[in-house]
Motif scaffolding. Structure first.
Motif, PDB file in Angstrom:
ATOM      1  N   SER A  92       2.485  -1.545  33.131  1.00  0.00           N
ATOM      2  CA  SER A  92       2.409  -2.951  33.586  1.00  0.00           C
ATOM      3  C   SER A  92       1.674  -2.517  35.213  1.00  0.00           C
ATOM      4  N   GLN A  93       2.029  -1.781  35.553  1.00  0.00           N
ATOM      5  CA  GLN A  93       1.223  -1.474  37.093  1.00  0.00           C
ATOM      6  C   GLN A  93      -0.546  -2.391  36.758  1.00  0.00           C
ATOM      7  N   CYS A  94      -1.202  -2.222  35.892  1.00  0.00           N
ATOM      8  CA  CYS A  94      -2.675  -1.870  35.172  1.00  0.00           C
ATOM      9  C   CYS A  94      -2.375  -3.671  35.018  1.00  0.00           C
ATOM     10  N   GLY A 126      -5.290   0.692  41.282  1.00  0.00           N
ATOM     11  CA  GLY A 126      -4.049   1.061  41.946  1.00  0.00           C
ATOM     12  C   GLY A 126      -3.892   0.067  42.977  1.00  0.00           C
ATOM     13  N   SER A 127      -3.173  -0.321  43.886  1.00  0.00           N
ATOM     14  CA  SER A 127      -3.316  -0.974  45.220  1.00  0.00           C
ATOM     15  C   SER A 127      -2.752  -0.269  46.223  1.00  0.00           C
ATOM     16  N   GLY A 128      -3.665  -0.049  47.477  1.00  0.00           N
ATOM     17  CA  GLY A 128      -3.261   0.350  48.348  1.00  0.00           C
ATOM     18  C   GLY A 128      -3.206  -0.661  49.720  1.00  0.00           C
ATOM     19  N   GLN A 129      -1.962  -0.729  50.194  1.00  0.00           N
ATOM     20  CA  GLN A 129      -1.490  -1.612  51.894  1.00  0.00           C
ATOM     21  C   GLN A 129      -0.792  -0.400  52.875  1.00  0.00           C
ATOM     22  N   THR A 130       0.112   0.071  52.257  1.00  0.00           N
ATOM     23  CA  THR A 130       1.092   0.212  52.726  1.00  0.00           C
ATOM     24  C   THR A 130       0.529   1.967  53.714  1.00  0.00           C
ATOM     25  N   GLN A 168      -0.316   5.559  52.457  1.00  0.00           N
ATOM     26  CA  GLN A 168       0.548   6.475  51.507  1.00  0.00           C
ATOM     27  C   GLN A 168       2.034   6.240  50.984  1.00  0.00           C
ATOM     28  N   PHE A 169       1.981   6.457  49.942  1.00  0.00           N
ATOM     29  CA  PHE A 169       2.989   6.087  49.110  1.00  0.00           C
ATOM     30  C   PHE A 169       2.368   4.670  47.873  1.00  0.00           C
ATOM     31  N   ILE A 170       1.177   5.602  47.574  1.00  0.00           N
ATOM     32  CA  ILE A 170       0.111   4.167  46.660  1.00  0.00           C
ATOM     33  C   ILE A 170       0.660   4.547  45.015  1.00  0.00           C
ATOM     34  N   ALA A 171       0.763   3.365  44.535  1.00  0.00           N
ATOM     35  CA  ALA A 171       0.850   4.079  42.870  1.00  0.00           C
ATOM     36  C   ALA A 171       0.245   4.471  42.429  1.00  0.00           C
ATOM     37  N   HIS A 172      -0.109   5.475  41.203  1.00  0.00           N
ATOM     38  CA  HIS A 172      -1.636   6.070  41.192  1.00  0.00           C
ATOM     39  C   HIS A 172      -2.587   6.823  42.405  1.00  0.00           C
ATOM     40  N   ASN A 214       7.213  13.332  45.591  1.00  0.00           N
ATOM     41  CA  ASN A 214       7.811  13.524  44.831  1.00  0.00           C
ATOM     42  C   ASN A 214       9.134  12.293  45.099  1.00  0.00           C
ATOM     43  N   LYS A 215       9.294  12.150  44.453  1.00  0.00           N
ATOM     44  CA  LYS A 215      10.442  10.918  43.977  1.00  0.00           C
ATOM     45  C   LYS A 215      11.546  11.292  43.422  1.00  0.00           C
ATOM     46  N   SER A 216      12.644  11.007  43.028  1.00  0.00           N
ATOM     47  CA  SER A 216      13.395  11.035  42.812  1.00  0.00           C
ATOM     48  C   SER A 216      13.718  10.222  41.487  1.00  0.00           C
ATOM     49  N   SER A 376      15.603  -0.625  45.544  1.00  0.00           N
ATOM     50  CA  SER A 376      16.386  -1.063  46.739  1.00  0.00           C
ATOM     51  C   SER A 376      15.360  -0.751  47.973  1.00  0.00           C
ATOM     52  N   HIS A 377      14.178  -0.171  47.223  1.00  0.00           N
ATOM     53  CA  HIS A 377      12.755   0.187  47.668  1.00  0.00           C
ATOM     54  C   HIS A 377      11.643  -0.984  47.557  1.00  0.00           C
ATOM     55  N   LEU A 378      11.640  -1.179  46.556  1.00  0.00           N
ATOM     56  CA  LEU A 378      10.651  -2.216  46.312  1.00  0.00           C
ATOM     57  C   LEU A 378      10.979  -3.407  46.337  1.00  0.00           C
ATOM     58  N   ASP A 381      15.176  -5.294  48.909  1.00  0.00           N
ATOM     59  CA  ASP A 381      15.071  -4.520  50.009  1.00  0.00           C
ATOM     60  C   ASP A 381      15.135  -5.875  51.298  1.00  0.00           C
ATOM     61  N   SER A 382      15.646  -5.557  52.214  1.00  0.00           N
ATOM     62  CA  SER A 382      16.022  -6.926  52.776  1.00  0.00           C
ATOM     63  C   SER A 382      14.241  -7.552  53.662  1.00  0.00           C
ATOM     64  N   VAL A 383      13.850  -7.109  53.283  1.00  0.00           N
ATOM     65  CA  VAL A 383      12.329  -8.431  53.245  1.00  0.00           C
ATOM     66  C   VAL A 383      11.876  -8.604  52.170  1.00  0.00           C
ATOM     67  N   GLN A 384      12.488  -7.888  51.076  1.00  0.00           N
ATOM     68  CA  GLN A 384      11.943  -8.964  50.107  1.00  0.00           C
ATOM     69  C   GLN A 384      12.962  -9.976  49.776  1.00  0.00           C
TER      70      GLN A 384
HETATM   71  C1  LIG Z   1       7.327   3.243  44.022  1.00  0.00           C
HETATM   72  C2  LIG Z   1       7.351   2.796  45.262  1.00  0.00           C
HETATM   73  C3  LIG Z   1       5.951   2.328  44.565  1.00  0.00           C
HETATM   74  C4  LIG Z   1       4.742   1.771  45.489  1.00  0.00           C
HETATM   75  N1  LIG Z   1       4.064   1.494  45.352  1.00  0.00           N
HETATM   76  C5  LIG Z   1       3.195   0.707  46.444  1.00  0.00           C
HETATM   77  C6  LIG Z   1       1.545   0.428  45.774  1.00  0.00           C
HETATM   78  O1  LIG Z   1       0.835   0.815  45.154  1.00  0.00           O
HETATM   79  N2  LIG Z   1       1.077   0.368  46.796  1.00  0.00           N
HETATM   80  C7  LIG Z   1       1.633   0.275  48.011  1.00  0.00           C
HETATM   81  O2  LIG Z   1       0.697  -0.306  49.210  1.00  0.00           O
HETATM   82  N3  LIG Z   1       2.342   0.668  48.663  1.00  0.00           N
HETATM   83  C8  LIG Z   1       3.757   1.026  47.896  1.00  0.00           C
HETATM   84  N4  LIG Z   1       4.954   1.404  48.240  1.00  0.00           N
HETATM   85  C9  LIG Z   1       4.859   1.222  48.894  1.00  0.00           C
HETATM   86  C10 LIG Z   1       6.042   0.042  49.771  1.00  0.00           C
HETATM   87  O3  LIG Z   1       4.925  -0.983  49.402  1.00  0.00           O
HETATM   88  C11 LIG Z   1       6.571   0.377  50.937  1.00  0.00           C
HETATM   89  O4  LIG Z   1       7.671   1.100  50.685  1.00  0.00           O
HETATM   90  C12 LIG Z   1       7.417  -0.771  51.610  1.00  0.00           C
HETATM   91  O5  LIG Z   1       6.631  -1.719  52.228  1.00  0.00           O
HETATM   92  C13 LIG Z   1       8.297  -0.925  52.772  1.00  0.00           C
HETATM   93  O6  LIG Z   1       7.697  -0.255  53.641  1.00  0.00           O
HETATM   94  P1  LIG Z   1       8.081   1.019  53.665  1.00  0.00           P
HETATM   95  O7  LIG Z   1       8.628   1.943  53.327  1.00  0.00           O
HETATM   96  O8  LIG Z   1       7.003   1.768  55.507  1.00  0.00           O
HETATM   97  O9  LIG Z   1       9.556   0.614  55.398  1.00  0.00           O
HETATM   98  P2  LIG Z   1       9.451   0.187  56.577  1.00  0.00           P
HETATM   99  O10 LIG Z   1       9.191  -1.368  56.402  1.00  0.00           O
HETATM  100  O11 LIG Z   1       8.999   0.885  57.895  1.00  0.00           O
HETATM  101  O12 LIG Z   1      11.264  -0.770  56.416  1.00  0.00           O
HETATM  102  C14 LIG Z   1      11.875  -0.125  56.086  1.00  0.00           C
HETATM  103  C15 LIG Z   1      13.563  -0.901  55.831  1.00  0.00           C
HETATM  104  O13 LIG Z   1      13.781  -1.509  56.759  1.00  0.00           O
HETATM  105  C16 LIG Z   1      14.107  -2.981  56.529  1.00  0.00           C
HETATM  106  N5  LIG Z   1      12.739  -3.671  57.247  1.00  0.00           N
HETATM  107  C17 LIG Z   1      11.975  -3.420  57.735  1.00  0.00           C
HETATM  108  N6  LIG Z   1      11.302  -4.657  58.886  1.00  0.00           N
HETATM  109  C18 LIG Z   1      11.882  -5.384  58.475  1.00  0.00           C
HETATM  110  C19 LIG Z   1      12.481  -6.891  59.326  1.00  0.00           C
HETATM  111  N7  LIG Z   1      11.787  -7.278  59.687  1.00  0.00           N
HETATM  112  N8  LIG Z   1      13.314  -7.431  59.108  1.00  0.00           N
HETATM  113  C20 LIG Z   1      14.805  -6.715  58.047  1.00  0.00           C
HETATM  114  N9  LIG Z   1      14.612  -5.684  57.827  1.00  0.00           N
HETATM  115  C21 LIG Z   1      13.061  -4.962  57.655  1.00  0.00           C
HETATM  116  C22 LIG Z   1      12.943  -2.243  55.207  1.00  0.00           C
HETATM  117  O14 LIG Z   1      13.469  -4.144  54.611  1.00  0.00           O
HETATM  118  C23 LIG Z   1      13.611  -0.985  54.524  1.00  0.00           C
HETATM  119  O15 LIG Z   1      15.322  -1.420  54.463  1.00  0.00           O
HETATM  120  C24 LIG Z   1       5.281   1.993  47.302  1.00  0.00           C
HETATM  121  C25 LIG Z   1       6.985   1.933  47.096  1.00  0.00           C
HETATM  122  C26 LIG Z   1       8.083   2.481  46.362  1.00  0.00           C
HETATM  123  C27 LIG Z   1       9.038   3.073  46.505  1.00  0.00           C
END
Ligand SMILES: Cc1cc2nc3c(=O)[nH]c(=O)nc-3n(C[C@H](O)[C@H](O)[C@H](O)COP(=O)(O)OP(=O)(O)OC[C@H]3O[C@@H](n4cnc5c(N)ncnc54)[C@H](O)[C@@H]3O)c2cc1C
Length: 394
Positions: A92-94, A126-130, A168-172, A214-216, A376-378, A381-384
């Protein structure tokens, strides 16, 4: 509301269920337990699934794909995820990014990138933002803050963008053949006004792949680091206008709509697997001289697991149906939030029912719980949640 499925939807659901049962399930636990995170993907499985259309399912029929609707997408994702949530996500990422090729790329770009994607069973996207210091702020940028957002720098040099920085943390990240890359093209304005999306093929000069994380959970689905050192990307690979990343697709929201539904449908598959595991285990495991199932408390837990799962199914299908009717509502995001809460509670209840066996890696109860942490990470999380809650008031 009519939840009955048409023939095409049922056929895709059956095909996905068969593939999940016969091909994904038998290898799921073994793949999950491979220690090297760069070795967890099974390319034979990807190729078989691709030949059945799972990789290219959402590209329109006119463009050479299968053009399945959103209800079908949700059904297929849930079936595949029931056997392995991470393998389902690999396909589905594709879908997520081929949506964007269709929605936002020019005909010339589609010719160069969509055709090879369709032709090659191992072509994943893939898509790179983080980046190291930019994550949540790319998804919900603080208004007016020029320090927020991606820092990977792109500068014009003739008809090329020259890129320096890391993702970093870019899927694929370690395996994709093509990336949608978010680059900062203007540091003097906030992220939303100074970011551009580029299509970056894997053989781009100056691009290299870094470590694999190395994800759990979601081990089959790999996340990697991307490194750019004077990497040269043709301006012809730019999507939309310069600094127009967040206006991608000229208002097209198919990518966002898809992303919300995708995770909710995937979570549903995990919940289905957990309900099935809990029932099987409670019937076969004897405690105090009788099957665990005879304990009312266990029945209550299984009842709750099923109630939550069926409620999620209804919401997921409603959202998929709304997408197919082009109804845009906050339901998509809310369903994704609900899927986070649901998948985590249901897999936790399954662990409780298994007790000591929940920690035994040959049973799979722990895998479902580890996969569910990903939400929880995706998606949850609170931002979403903030992003989605904010839409309700608009
Ligand atoms: C399985 C997986 C696949 C992923 N794939 C991709 C991908 O393909 N491409 C890509 O670009 N990224 C990817 N990511 C990365 C993901 O998008 C980031 O981990 C995410 O955007 C959060 O960024 P961060 O980890 O730097 O956490 P941070 O931004 O540092 O946040 C840490 C915590 O603080 C909270 N927080 C931060 N700012 C605020 C705020 N203003 N108000 C309230 N709470 C806040 C967050 O909700 C989180 O709980 C992936 C992550 C996972 C787990």
């Amino acid at each position: 509301m009519d939840f009955s499925l048409n023939e095409e939807q049922t056929a895709w659901q059956r095909k996905a269920r068969k593939f999940a049962e016969e091909e994904i399930k038998p290898i799921s636990l073994a793949r999950d337990q491979i220690a090297d995170p760069a070795e967890t993907i099974d390319w034979e499985l990807v190729k078989k699934g691709s030949k059945l259309g799972f990789r290219t399912a959402v590209v329109s029929k006119e463009q050479g794909g299968h053009g399945i609707d959103y209800v079908t997408q949700a059904l297929v994702m849930a079936e595949l995820a029931k056997a392995d949530s991470a393998a389902s996500k690999t396909f589905s990422q594709c879908w997520k990014w081929s949506h964007l090729i269709s929605a936002a790329c020019t005909d010339e770009q589609k010719e160069r990138f969509l055709k090879p994607f369709l032709a090659d069973d191992t072509f994943v996207l893939g898509s790179g933002q983080t980046e190291a210091n930019s994550g949540s702020d790319t998804r919900r940028p603080p208004p007016g803050d020029i320090k927020a957002g991606v820092r990977l720098r792109a500068e014009l040099d003739g008809d090329h963008w020259v890129l320096n920085g890391e993702k970093q943390f870019i899927a694929h990240g370690n395996i994709a053949k093509l990336f949608f890359l978010y680059v900062r093209t203007d540091f003097s304005v906030p992220f939303a006004d100074g970011t551009t999306i580029l299509l970056v093929p894997e053989d781009t000069p100056g691009f290299s792949r870094g470590k694999v994380y190395n994800k759990s959970g979601w081990r089959f689905y790999q996340n990697g680091e991307m490194i750019f050192e004077d990497a040269r990307v043709p301006v012809a690979n730019q999507i939309g206008e310069t600094n127009g990343a967040l206006r991608k697709g000229d208002g097209d929201t198919s990518g966002d709509m898809f992303g919300d539904l995708e995770l909710a449908a995937n979570a549903l598959g995990i919940c289905d697997a957990a309900c099935e595991q809990a029932l099987e285990f409670s019937r076969s495991h004897v405690s105090g001289g009788q099957p665990l199932w005879e304990q009312q408390l266990v029945q209550l837990k299984i009842g709750r697991m099923n109630m939550l799962t069926e409620a999620l199914r209804s919401y997921v299908l409603r959202v998929a149906w709304e997408h197919d009717q082009l109804i845009h509502s906050t339901n998509a995001g809310l369903a994704m939030n609900l899927s986070t809460d649901t998948v985590q509670e249901v897999t936790e209840l399954n662990l409780e029912i298994h007790d000591y066996a929940g920690g035994a890696m040959d049973r799979g109860a722990d895998k479902l719980a580890r996969d569910s942490f990903i939400w929880s990470h995706l998606a949850g999380d609170s931002v979403q949640r903030l992003k989605i809650a904010g839409r309700i008031g608009k």
